[in-house]
Scaffold this motif. Structure first.
Motif, PDB file in Angstrom:
ATOM      1  N   ALA A 226       0.843  -1.200   0.000  1.00 17.86           N
ATOM      2  CA  ALA A 226       0.000   0.000   0.000  1.00 17.86           C
ATOM      3  C   ALA A 226       0.876   1.247   0.000  1.00 17.86           C
ATOM      4  CB  ALA A 226      -0.921  -0.014   1.212  1.00 17.86           C
ATOM      5  N   PHE A 227       2.124   1.107  -0.418  1.00 10.74           N
ATOM      6  CA  PHE A 227       3.090   2.206  -0.356  1.00 10.74           C
ATOM      7  C   PHE A 227       2.588   3.472  -1.060  1.00 10.74           C
ATOM      8  CE2 PHE A 227       6.784   4.425  -2.222  1.00 10.74           C
ATOM      9  CZ  PHE A 227       7.392   4.850  -1.039  1.00 10.74           C
ATOM     10  N   PRO A 228       2.060   3.403  -2.305  1.00 14.84           N
ATOM     11  CA  PRO A 228       1.590   4.636  -2.951  1.00 14.84           C
ATOM     12  C   PRO A 228       0.480   5.328  -2.163  1.00 14.84           C
ATOM     13  CG  PRO A 228       1.817   2.880  -4.566  1.00 14.84           C
ATOM     14  CD  PRO A 228       1.940   2.253  -3.221  1.00 14.84           C
ATOM     15  N   LEU A 229      -0.427   4.539  -1.596  1.00 14.59           N
ATOM     16  CA  LEU A 229      -1.506   5.133  -0.803  1.00 14.59           C
ATOM     17  C   LEU A 229      -0.963   5.795   0.451  1.00 14.59           C
ATOM     18  CD1 LEU A 229      -4.169   2.286  -1.076  1.00 14.59           C
ATOM     19  CD2 LEU A 229      -4.083   4.423  -2.360  1.00 14.59           C
ATOM     20  N   GLY A 283      -5.781   8.515  -9.458  1.00 10.55           N
ATOM     21  CA  GLY A 283      -5.220   7.539 -10.386  1.00 10.55           C
ATOM     22  C   GLY A 283      -4.673   6.311  -9.685  1.00 10.55           C
ATOM     23  N   VAL A 284      -3.969   6.514  -8.571  1.00  8.40           N
ATOM     24  CA  VAL A 284      -3.416   5.387  -7.816  1.00  8.40           C
ATOM     25  C   VAL A 284      -4.536   4.517  -7.248  1.00  8.40           C
ATOM     26  CG1 VAL A 284      -2.111   4.755  -5.751  1.00  8.40           C
ATOM     27  CG2 VAL A 284      -1.250   6.545  -7.262  1.00  8.40           C
ATOM     28  N   ILE A 285      -5.534   5.165  -6.667  1.00 10.22           N
ATOM     29  CA  ILE A 285      -6.669   4.404  -6.129  1.00 10.22           C
ATOM     30  C   ILE A 285      -7.378   3.647  -7.247  1.00 10.22           C
ATOM     31  CG2 ILE A 285      -8.927   4.618  -5.007  1.00 10.22           C
ATOM     32  CD1 ILE A 285      -7.766   7.045  -3.492  1.00 10.22           C
ATOM     33  N   GLY A 286      -7.509   4.310  -8.412  1.00  8.26           N
ATOM     34  CA  GLY A 286      -8.130   3.638  -9.554  1.00  8.26           C
ATOM     35  C   GLY A 286      -7.365   2.405  -9.982  1.00  8.26           C
ATOM     36  N   GLN A 287      -6.015   2.469  -9.926  1.00 10.29           N
ATOM     37  CA  GLN A 287      -5.211   1.305 -10.287  1.00 10.29           C
ATOM     38  C   GLN A 287      -5.437   0.158  -9.305  1.00 10.29           C
ATOM     39  OE1 GLN A 287      -3.097   1.098 -13.156  1.00 10.29           O
ATOM     40  NE2 GLN A 287      -3.419  -1.019 -12.530  1.00 10.29           N
ATOM     41  N   TYR A 288      -5.532   0.489  -8.021  1.00  7.56           N
ATOM     42  CA  TYR A 288      -5.836  -0.543  -7.028  1.00  7.56           C
ATOM     43  C   TYR A 288      -7.210  -1.167  -7.300  1.00  7.56           C
ATOM     44  CZ  TYR A 288      -1.885   0.221  -3.860  1.00  7.56           C
ATOM     45  OH  TYR A 288      -0.633   0.279  -3.299  1.00  7.56           O
ATOM     46  N   LEU A 289      -8.174  -0.333  -7.627  1.00  9.75           N
ATOM     47  CA  LEU A 289      -9.513  -0.845  -7.902  1.00  9.75           C
ATOM     48  C   LEU A 289      -9.517  -1.738  -9.144  1.00  9.75           C
ATOM     49  CD1 LEU A 289     -11.673   2.342  -7.189  1.00  9.75           C
ATOM     50  CD2 LEU A 289     -11.474   0.281  -5.779  1.00  9.75           C
ATOM     51  N   MET A 290      -8.727  -1.372 -10.173  1.00  9.32           N
ATOM     52  CA  MET A 290      -8.630  -2.210 -11.367  1.00  9.32           C
ATOM     53  C   MET A 290      -8.004  -3.555 -11.033  1.00  9.32           C
ATOM     54  SD  MET A 290     -10.056  -1.054 -14.008  1.00  9.32           S
ATOM     55  CE  MET A 290      -9.350  -2.305 -15.099  1.00  9.32           C
ATOM     56  N   ASN A 291      -6.983  -3.557 -10.154  1.00  8.00           N
ATOM     57  CA  ASN A 291      -6.386  -4.824  -9.739  1.00  8.00           C
ATOM     58  C   ASN A 291      -7.400  -5.692  -9.003  1.00  8.00           C
ATOM     59  OD1 ASN A 291      -4.002  -3.993 -10.833  1.00  8.00           O
ATOM     60  ND2 ASN A 291      -2.872  -3.833  -8.917  1.00  8.00           N
ATOM     61  N   ILE A 292      -8.202  -5.068  -8.150  1.00  4.85           N
ATOM     62  CA  ILE A 292      -9.239  -5.819  -7.442  1.00  4.85           C
ATOM     63  C   ILE A 292     -10.256  -6.382  -8.438  1.00  4.85           C
ATOM     64  CG2 ILE A 292     -11.165  -5.598  -5.811  1.00  4.85           C
ATOM     65  CD1 ILE A 292      -9.490  -3.465  -4.348  1.00  4.85           C
ATOM     66  N   LEU A 293     -10.623  -5.569  -9.438  1.00  2.00           N
ATOM     67  CA  LEU A 293     -11.576  -6.019 -10.451  1.00  2.00           C
ATOM     68  C   LEU A 293     -11.005  -7.198 -11.245  1.00  2.00           C
ATOM     69  CD1 LEU A 293     -14.250  -5.601 -11.941  1.00  2.00           C
ATOM     70  CD2 LEU A 293     -13.097  -3.932 -13.405  1.00  2.00           C
ATOM     71  N   ASP A 294      -9.727  -7.111 -11.608  1.00  3.70           N
ATOM     72  CA  ASP A 294      -9.100  -8.211 -12.343  1.00  3.70           C
ATOM     73  C   ASP A 294      -9.082  -9.491 -11.513  1.00  3.70           C
ATOM     74  OD1 ASP A 294      -8.644  -6.712 -14.588  1.00  3.70           O
ATOM     75  OD2 ASP A 294      -6.592  -6.148 -14.044  1.00  3.70           O
ATOM     76  N   GLU A 295      -8.793  -9.354 -10.209  1.00  2.00           N
ATOM     77  CA  GLU A 295      -8.802 -10.535  -9.338  1.00  2.00           C
ATOM     78  C   GLU A 295     -10.209 -11.119  -9.242  1.00  2.00           C
ATOM     79  OE1 GLU A 295      -6.394 -12.112  -7.917  1.00  2.00           O
ATOM     80  OE2 GLU A 295      -4.678 -10.759  -8.102  1.00  2.00           O
ATOM     81  N   ALA A 296     -11.215 -10.240  -9.154  1.00  4.17           N
ATOM     82  CA  ALA A 296     -12.598 -10.706  -9.013  1.00  4.17           C
ATOM     83  C   ALA A 296     -13.092 -11.413 -10.273  1.00  4.17           C
ATOM     84  CB  ALA A 296     -13.512  -9.535  -8.676  1.00  4.17           C
TER      85      ALA A 296
END
Length: 310
Positions: A226-229, A283-296
């Protein structure tokens, strides 16, 4: 006797596969004197690599071949190869002859002597990588050591000897776009480096461009920490404190000296700077959300088009 499974991702390597196979065969038949299987995974090559793989398969049934439907990347190709290994130990190496097969006995000898070691990673002597690749590797080593709390002196390379149970543990992980080095560090802390030679590339050039290395580094950071956050949070706290200090400073100046508050240019610059930080945070939060979406979505890390494996 132990069976060794050698997994090699292949991408546009029609000119190196013959020599790679011959040197691996000679090393195991004449030096190590242990059985082996060579699993070649074609990662969507655009040349005649798969035809060469089929030729090697016809010549020696110890060669197992898999063709993926498109270019998924080195790590998914390794994961694909892992799913077919039968050996007690697994060796990973590149297809460009920069990992000399003649150095494999060094890794095996140390593994046989060290029952307390689960993974041996080659540490290159006289690295023959370009400047960009070396800088990218150093950044990746530093970032990985911080994110995964690993020894900063442990180098992660793609030339490895792994005990089978570690490979089985990695296969049991449901990870989207895996990074094999990171998964190894997450699975065991019994990992050491062994120095080996690193040969110069004979054909072509590395596919690891600067943009590719940056993309992998960003993916590693976002996928493993969670370093960027945390950075954005701390910037927000610092900005808030600075704004409070400035507000107090201007109030004191106004009431004591009667100085009016000025600085239109400064105000514009501050608004622009903090707007940029806000957009960066989104943008950083959006990237995390995209990673969560890809995992889901449970999208596969690779798709097998053809295979010829006993």
């Amino acid at each position: 006797m132990s069976l060794y499974s050698i997994v090699v991702p292949v991408y546009n390597s029609e000119h190196t596969l013959e020599e790679l196979y011959t040197r691996i065969k000679n090393t195991f038949d004449n030096t190590i004197n242990e059985p082996f299987e060579l699993i070649l995974v074609d990662d969507g090559s655009k040349d005649k690599s798969f035809e060469k793989m089929q030729e090697l398969r016809e010549r020696d049934r110890r060669v197992k071949i898999v063709q993926m439907a498109k270019n998924f990347g080195q790590h998914p190709a390794l994961l694909c190869g892992f799913s077919f290994v039968k050996g007690d130990f697994v060796i990973t190496m590149d297809d460009d002859l920069q990992h000399p097969p003649e150095e494999i006995p060094k890794l095996i000898n140390v593994m046989n002597e060290r029952d307390d070691v689960d993974v041996i990673i080659a540490k290159y002597e006289g690295r023959h990588h370009g400047l960009i690749r070396r800088l990218g590797t150093r950044l990746s080593v530093y970032a990985t050591s911080k994110m995964l709390h690993k020894d900063k002196d442990l180098e992660i390379t793609s030339f490895r000897l792994i005990r089978r149970f570690i490979v089985d543990a990695i296969l049991g992980m449901n990870v989207r776009l895996p990074q094999i080095g990171n998964l190894l560090v997450s699975t065991s802390n019994r990992i050491i480096n062994v120095p080996v030679k690193h040969d110069a590339r004979k054909y072509g050039k590395s596919g690891y461009t600067f943009s590719h290395l940056v993309h992998e580094l960003v993916h590693d950071i976002i996928s493993n920490s969670a370093f960027p956050l945390i950075v954005i949070r701390d910037l927000g706290i610092i900005s808030f404190i600075i704004s409070i200090i400035l507000a107090i400073y201007y109030l004191i100046k106004y009431f004591t000296l009667g100085t009016p508050v000025e600085g239109f240019t400064t105000l514009v610059l501050l608004i622009t700077a903090f707007s940029g930080l806000i957009l960066l945070g989104i943008g950083v939060i959006g990237q995390y959300l995209m990673n969560i979406l890809d995992e889901a979505r449970k999208m596969p890390n690779y798709t097998i088009r053809k295979k010829d494996i006993d």
